[in-house]
Scaffold this motif. Sequence first.
Motif, PDB file in Angstrom:
ATOM      1  N   ASP A   1      -6.798  11.533  14.467  1.00 14.42           N
ATOM      2  CA  ASP A   1      -6.052  11.372  13.220  1.00 14.42           C
ATOM      3  C   ASP A   1      -4.742  12.156  13.212  1.00 14.42           C
ATOM      4  N   TYR A   2      -4.506  12.949  14.252  1.00 12.50           N
ATOM      5  CA  TYR A   2      -3.287  13.751  14.358  1.00 12.50           C
ATOM      6  C   TYR A   2      -2.397  13.241  15.480  1.00 12.50           C
ATOM      7  N   VAL A   3      -1.134  13.635  15.439  1.00 11.07           N
ATOM      8  CA  VAL A   3      -0.243  13.478  16.583  1.00 11.07           C
ATOM      9  C   VAL A   3      -0.558  14.662  17.488  1.00 11.07           C
ATOM     10  N   ASN A   4      -1.171  14.406  18.630  1.00  8.09           N
ATOM     11  CA  ASN A   4      -1.614  15.451  19.555  1.00  8.09           C
ATOM     12  C   ASN A   4      -0.645  15.574  20.715  1.00  8.09           C
ATOM     13  N   ILE A   5      -0.064  16.770  20.864  1.00  7.38           N
ATOM     14  CA  ILE A   5       0.898  17.013  21.934  1.00  7.38           C
ATOM     15  C   ILE A   5       0.382  18.150  22.805  1.00  7.38           C
ATOM     16  N   PRO A   6      -0.250  17.822  23.934  1.00 10.23           N
ATOM     17  CA  PRO A   6      -0.693  18.866  24.854  1.00 10.23           C
ATOM     18  C   PRO A   6       0.422  19.304  25.799  1.00 10.23           C
ATOM     19  N   PHE A   7       0.400  20.591  26.147  1.00  8.54           N
ATOM     20  CA  PHE A   7       1.363  21.165  27.085  1.00  8.54           C
ATOM     21  C   PHE A   7       0.624  21.612  28.323  1.00  8.54           C
TER      22      PHE A   7
ATOM     23  N   ILE B   1       8.194  25.846  26.583  1.00 10.13           N
ATOM     24  CA  ILE B   1       8.363  24.617  25.797  1.00 10.13           C
ATOM     25  C   ILE B   1       7.226  24.474  24.787  1.00 10.13           C
ATOM     26  N   GLY B   2       6.017  24.852  25.182  1.00  8.35           N
ATOM     27  CA  GLY B   2       4.888  24.801  24.260  1.00  8.35           C
ATOM     28  C   GLY B   2       5.088  25.714  23.061  1.00  8.35           C
ATOM     29  N   VAL B   3       5.591  26.907  23.295  1.00 10.85           N
ATOM     30  CA  VAL B   3       5.842  27.855  22.198  1.00 10.85           C
ATOM     31  C   VAL B   3       6.927  27.312  21.278  1.00 10.85           C
ATOM     32  N   ALA B   4       8.006  26.795  21.849  1.00 11.27           N
ATOM     33  CA  ALA B   4       9.091  26.247  21.027  1.00 11.27           C
ATOM     34  C   ALA B   4       8.594  25.095  20.163  1.00 11.27           C
TER      35      ALA B   4
ATOM     36  N   LYS C   1       3.130  12.677   8.879  1.00 12.53           N
ATOM     37  CA  LYS C   1       2.405  12.051   7.766  1.00 12.53           C
ATOM     38  C   LYS C   1       3.035  10.723   7.354  1.00 12.53           C
ATOM     39  N   GLU C   2       4.338  10.584   7.568  1.00 11.98           N
ATOM     40  CA  GLU C   2       5.010   9.320   7.268  1.00 11.98           C
ATOM     41  C   GLU C   2       4.466   8.175   8.118  1.00 11.98           C
ATOM     42  N   VAL C   3       3.950   8.489   9.303  1.00 12.79           N
ATOM     43  CA  VAL C   3       3.382   7.449  10.168  1.00 12.79           C
ATOM     44  C   VAL C   3       1.854   7.454  10.085  1.00 12.79           C
ATOM     45  N   LYS C   4       1.345   7.967   8.972  1.00  7.40           N
ATOM     46  CA  LYS C   4      -0.091   7.935   8.640  1.00  7.40           C
ATOM     47  C   LYS C   4      -0.959   8.878   9.480  1.00  7.40           C
ATOM     48  N   ALA C   5      -0.373   9.887  10.101  1.00  8.81           N
ATOM     49  CA  ALA C   5      -1.157  10.912  10.791  1.00  8.81           C
ATOM     50  C   ALA C   5      -1.392  12.062   9.809  1.00  8.81           C
ATOM     51  N   LYS C   6      -2.392  12.877  10.079  1.00  3.40           N
ATOM     52  CA  LYS C   6      -2.656  14.045   9.227  1.00  3.40           C
ATOM     53  C   LYS C   6      -1.663  15.165   9.492  1.00  3.40           C
ATOM     54  N   GLY C   7      -0.972  15.096  10.627  1.00  2.34           N
ATOM     55  CA  GLY C   7       0.004  16.116  10.989  1.00  2.34           C
ATOM     56  C   GLY C   7       0.173  16.165  12.494  1.00  2.34           C
ATOM     57  N   ILE C   8       0.878  17.182  12.961  1.00  6.44           N
ATOM     58  CA  ILE C   8       1.107  17.391  14.390  1.00  6.44           C
ATOM     59  C   ILE C   8       0.237  18.546  14.848  1.00  6.44           C
ATOM     60  N   ARG C   9      -0.371  18.383  16.016  1.00  7.89           N
ATOM     61  CA  ARG C   9      -1.163  19.464  16.617  1.00  7.89           C
ATOM     62  C   ARG C   9      -0.691  19.717  18.038  1.00  7.89           C
ATOM     63  N   VAL C  10      -0.579  20.974  18.380  1.00  6.81           N
ATOM     64  CA  VAL C  10      -0.237  21.396  19.738  1.00  6.81           C
ATOM     65  C   VAL C  10      -1.536  21.775  20.438  1.00  6.81           C
ATOM     66  N   ILE C  11      -1.700  21.271  21.656  1.00  2.00           N
ATOM     67  CA  ILE C  11      -2.908  21.488  22.444  1.00  2.00           C
ATOM     68  C   ILE C  11      -2.505  22.172  23.746  1.00  2.00           C
ATOM     69  N   GLY C  12      -3.266  23.148  24.163  1.00  2.00           N
ATOM     70  CA  GLY C  12      -3.009  23.790  25.445  1.00  2.00           C
ATOM     71  C   GLY C  12      -3.757  23.088  26.563  1.00  2.00           C
ATOM     72  N   SER C  13      -3.134  23.042  27.732  1.00  2.00           N
ATOM     73  CA  SER C  13      -3.761  22.456  28.916  1.00  2.00           C
ATOM     74  C   SER C  13      -3.504  23.376  30.107  1.00  2.00           C
ATOM     75  N   ILE C  14      -4.525  23.643  30.850  1.00  2.00           N
ATOM     76  CA  ILE C  14      -4.470  24.449  32.070  1.00  2.00           C
ATOM     77  C   ILE C  14      -3.790  25.794  31.800  1.00  2.00           C
ATOM     78  N   GLU C  15      -2.905  26.240  32.701  1.00  2.00           N
ATOM     79  CA  GLU C  15      -2.322  27.571  32.580  1.00  2.00           C
ATOM     80  C   GLU C  15      -1.434  27.727  31.347  1.00  2.00           C
ATOM     81  N   THR C  16      -0.666  26.697  31.018  1.00  2.00           N
ATOM     82  CA  THR C  16       0.151  26.775  29.810  1.00  2.00           C
ATOM     83  C   THR C  16      -0.745  26.986  28.597  1.00  2.00           C
TER      84      THR C  16
END
Length: 137
Positions: free
Chosen positions: A37-43, A50-53, A68-83
């Motif tokens: 339900d979220y815009v999920n952006i993994p780094f 870039i992940g911190v920014a 939310k304008e595109v019907k998502a609950k919001g943006i979420r940042v996800i960590g992947s591996i070392e980042t």
Amino acid sequence: MSTIYTAQIDLEMVQNILFGTPMPHEVNVDLGIMDPDYVNIPFNGHQPWIGVATLEKAKMQKYQDKAKEVKAKGIRVIGSIETGQELLQKFQMDDIFAGLMGNWLAIEPFLATGTVDALVMEENCSPPAMDQYAEKY
């Protein structure tokens, strides 16, 4: 040894100055952190810059409103591996920073969940079949 003393130690010191000293705290780690339900952006990669920014920008209301304008609950940042590990060390989890998806072996199953909106990668740790997952999911 020279690489450690001429690059890695300096890099870690700068990260600690900019983002704070790592502190133990509760974290979520596994594929279950993904919410479609979220815009999920993994780094993914080795450095958190870039992940911190993006995490700082994603905490701004105007960007959450755009999701939310595109019907998502919001943006979420996800960590992947070392980042992801770097992000976990420096930042508490909240509504925006969801945690760490796992290690290198979890990338392909992670992409197969269909919940990844943009996988942001920098210098390395990319499995060879990434393009096939991008085309399918």
